[in-house]
Design a protein around this motif. Sequence first.
Motif, PDB file in Angstrom:
ATOM      1  N   PRO A   1       0.850  -1.186   0.000  1.00  0.00           N
ATOM      2  CA  PRO A   1       0.000   0.000   0.000  1.00  0.00           C
ATOM      3  C   PRO A   1       0.890   1.241   0.000  1.00  0.00           C
ATOM      4  O   PRO A   1       2.067   1.171   0.312  1.00  0.00           O
ATOM      5  CB  PRO A   1      -0.805  -0.134   1.298  1.00  0.00           C
ATOM      6  N   ARG A   2       0.314   2.376  -0.344  1.00  0.00           N
ATOM      7  CA  ARG A   2       1.126   3.589  -0.486  1.00  0.00           C
ATOM      8  C   ARG A   2       0.824   4.624   0.594  1.00  0.00           C
ATOM      9  O   ARG A   2       1.315   5.754   0.518  1.00  0.00           O
ATOM     10  CB  ARG A   2       0.882   4.219  -1.864  1.00  0.00           C
ATOM     11  N   ASP A   3       0.017   4.242   1.587  1.00  0.00           N
ATOM     12  CA  ASP A   3      -0.455   5.235   2.548  1.00  0.00           C
ATOM     13  C   ASP A   3       0.297   5.208   3.874  1.00  0.00           C
ATOM     14  O   ASP A   3      -0.248   5.551   4.910  1.00  0.00           O
ATOM     15  CB  ASP A   3      -1.952   5.029   2.810  1.00  0.00           C
ATOM     16  N   PHE A   4       1.567   4.806   3.847  1.00  0.00           N
ATOM     17  CA  PHE A   4       2.327   4.756   5.099  1.00  0.00           C
ATOM     18  C   PHE A   4       3.758   5.227   4.869  1.00  0.00           C
ATOM     19  O   PHE A   4       4.243   5.307   3.729  1.00  0.00           O
ATOM     20  CB  PHE A   4       2.317   3.340   5.692  1.00  0.00           C
ATOM     21  N   CYS A   5       4.434   5.500   5.971  1.00  0.00           N
ATOM     22  CA  CYS A   5       5.847   5.860   5.922  1.00  0.00           C
ATOM     23  C   CYS A   5       6.492   5.473   7.238  1.00  0.00           C
ATOM     24  O   CYS A   5       5.807   5.052   8.182  1.00  0.00           O
ATOM     25  CB  CYS A   5       6.039   7.351   5.639  1.00  0.00           C
TER      26      CYS A   5
ATOM     27  N   ALA B   1      11.310   7.050   5.276  1.00  0.00           N
ATOM     28  CA  ALA B   1      11.244   5.994   4.267  1.00  0.00           C
ATOM     29  C   ALA B   1       9.793   5.821   3.819  1.00  0.00           C
ATOM     30  O   ALA B   1       8.870   5.876   4.642  1.00  0.00           O
ATOM     31  CB  ALA B   1      11.779   4.677   4.824  1.00  0.00           C
ATOM     32  N   VAL B   2       9.600   5.617   2.495  1.00  0.00           N
ATOM     33  CA  VAL B   2       8.266   5.424   1.916  1.00  0.00           C
ATOM     34  C   VAL B   2       8.320   4.269   0.921  1.00  0.00           C
ATOM     35  O   VAL B   2       9.406   3.878   0.460  1.00  0.00           O
ATOM     36  CB  VAL B   2       7.771   6.697   1.199  1.00  0.00           C
ATOM     37  N   PRO B   3       7.161   3.695   0.558  1.00  0.00           N
ATOM     38  CA  PRO B   3       7.151   2.683  -0.497  1.00  0.00           C
ATOM     39  C   PRO B   3       7.711   3.247  -1.796  1.00  0.00           C
ATOM     40  O   PRO B   3       7.452   4.401  -2.148  1.00  0.00           O
ATOM     41  CB  PRO B   3       5.666   2.332  -0.628  1.00  0.00           C
TER      42      PRO B   3
ATOM     43  N   VAL C   1      13.371   9.157   1.373  1.00  0.00           N
ATOM     44  CA  VAL C   1      12.874  10.344   0.677  1.00  0.00           C
ATOM     45  C   VAL C   1      13.915  11.461   0.726  1.00  0.00           C
ATOM     46  O   VAL C   1      14.440  11.761   1.807  1.00  0.00           O
ATOM     47  CB  VAL C   1      11.575  10.850   1.352  1.00  0.00           C
ATOM     48  N   PRO C   2      14.218  12.104  -0.401  1.00  0.00           N
ATOM     49  CA  PRO C   2      15.054  13.310  -0.332  1.00  0.00           C
ATOM     50  C   PRO C   2      14.307  14.392   0.442  1.00  0.00           C
ATOM     51  O   PRO C   2      13.198  14.782   0.078  1.00  0.00           O
ATOM     52  CB  PRO C   2      15.236  13.700  -1.802  1.00  0.00           C
ATOM     53  N   LEU C   3      14.907  14.869   1.510  1.00  0.00           N
ATOM     54  CA  LEU C   3      14.251  15.854   2.365  1.00  0.00           C
ATOM     55  C   LEU C   3      14.681  17.281   2.053  1.00  0.00           C
ATOM     56  O   LEU C   3      13.915  18.216   2.254  1.00  0.00           O
ATOM     57  CB  LEU C   3      14.539  15.537   3.837  1.00  0.00           C
TER      58      LEU C   3
ATOM     59  N   ALA D   1       4.964  12.897   1.246  1.00  0.00           N
ATOM     60  CA  ALA D   1       3.823  12.904   0.332  1.00  0.00           C
ATOM     61  C   ALA D   1       4.149  13.553  -1.005  1.00  0.00           C
ATOM     62  O   ALA D   1       3.237  13.874  -1.773  1.00  0.00           O
ATOM     63  CB  ALA D   1       2.645  13.625   0.992  1.00  0.00           C
ATOM     64  N   ARG D   2       5.415  13.743  -1.299  1.00  0.00           N
ATOM     65  CA  ARG D   2       5.797  14.457  -2.520  1.00  0.00           C
ATOM     66  C   ARG D   2       5.375  13.725  -3.791  1.00  0.00           C
ATOM     67  O   ARG D   2       5.224  14.336  -4.844  1.00  0.00           O
ATOM     68  CB  ARG D   2       7.312  14.699  -2.527  1.00  0.00           C
ATOM     69  N   ASP D   3       5.186  12.402  -3.707  1.00  0.00           N
ATOM     70  CA  ASP D   3       4.754  11.660  -4.903  1.00  0.00           C
ATOM     71  C   ASP D   3       3.234  11.605  -5.009  1.00  0.00           C
ATOM     72  O   ASP D   3       2.688  10.866  -5.831  1.00  0.00           O
ATOM     73  CB  ASP D   3       5.337  10.245  -4.902  1.00  0.00           C
TER      74      ASP D   3
END
Length: 439
Positions: free
Chosen positions: A9-13, A25-27, A38-40, A127-129
């Motif tokens: 799923p894509r709704d977590f980090c 970290a994200v999917p 994720v680049p911050l 949430a950048r994607d």
Amino acid sequence: MSSPSTDLPRDFCAIDFGTSNSAVAVPDAARPGAMRLVPLEDDKVTMPTAVFYYAEGRHDADGPPRAFGRAAMAAYEEGVDGRLMRSMKSILGSSLIDQVTDVGGGRGVKYADMLAGYLKRLRRQAARDGHEPRRVVLGRPVYFVDGEPERDAAAQASLAAAARAVGFEDVHFQFEPIAAAFDFEQQADREQLVLVADIGGGTSDFSLVRVGPERIQRLDRREDILANHGVHIAGTDFDRHIELTGILREFGYRALGPAKPGQTPREVPSGVYFDLATWHLINTCYSPQRVIELRNMKGFYGDPRHHQRLMTVLEERLGHELAHRAEEAKIEVAAGGDCMIDLGLIESGLSVTLSEGAAMSALRDDIERIAQAGRETVERAGLKPSDVDALYFTGGSTGLTVLADRIAADFPAARPVRGDRFASVATGLGLHAARLFAA
């Protein structure tokens, strides 16, 4: 960074909210079943845990005008009018969490809101994607507060509340050193016992974990966590000792008062120096009442230059700059040799030389306490140092070679392995989050 599922799923980090640096970290949309950091800031996957509040500017929907991470540090170093906040994680478990502090421009901000604002920034970057995470795994030290279970529980509750306040609906926690063990496990080609030393800015945490290729996909790893232990001593404590030893003696720390007939000179009161060397307490030294009190203590000082320099720091609000220079000196000495600390901003031509020997002497007791925590972790598992197969070092403070070498000396049979000092925990938290939420 692989995970047990081919379709996450894509709704977590996962968030590593560190005392000094943070990461998320994200999917990974490009690799089904995998996680990515994720680049911050630009292309950097870690960001200093820092917020700079501008003294000028208008509030917007997100709150008062401020900058985060490296931009916050840059604003501070460029002398922009405002206040820099670091080591926010140290506030968790203390009475400060519900207090309001002055951030300049006539503004006051609650520490809890300050922390939430930083987490909101991390969530926004995750949430950048286009997929806004509503579930999160947050890292936590073995102990937020040593030896006080109620305050420790309160610290986790405050962090969970901050996460929910910025939009996370489902909040989970994982011990940071255990997350680092999951990162180490990706390269394990056989079953082994690894002692993870996760030493960051605020805590030194150890976990003894059984890892191996046959265990890596298990969600429930409780039986593999043989012991964990930690102490609330780490990088910011090293900085404080360096500042007290190498800088603040020029401002009256441990100095004596004036000599009086028939009396032994008394030591100058030291409370203000300990506060000046502690990031989240520096601002308390600037209150008008305290400045007046310290100004009236001129007669306590045998050397009037010490008092004059101290008042310059307080009246020009240079305490954070001194703390920053202490941190830089620690890094320079850790690389080997002595260093010169320029204090010309306080008094023209003023500087001090910090010798490698003096620095190591100042840090020796803390290093021994950290090493003892590593030994106690193995003892709690009922095992001997010779049973440990590998030592996995992560966290920014493991860059202090003398510290890593001291820990390794207690486990001569163990293979030392250095992970990414700033991203191993976030990587492991991502792996854990993928297994948890895929299930």
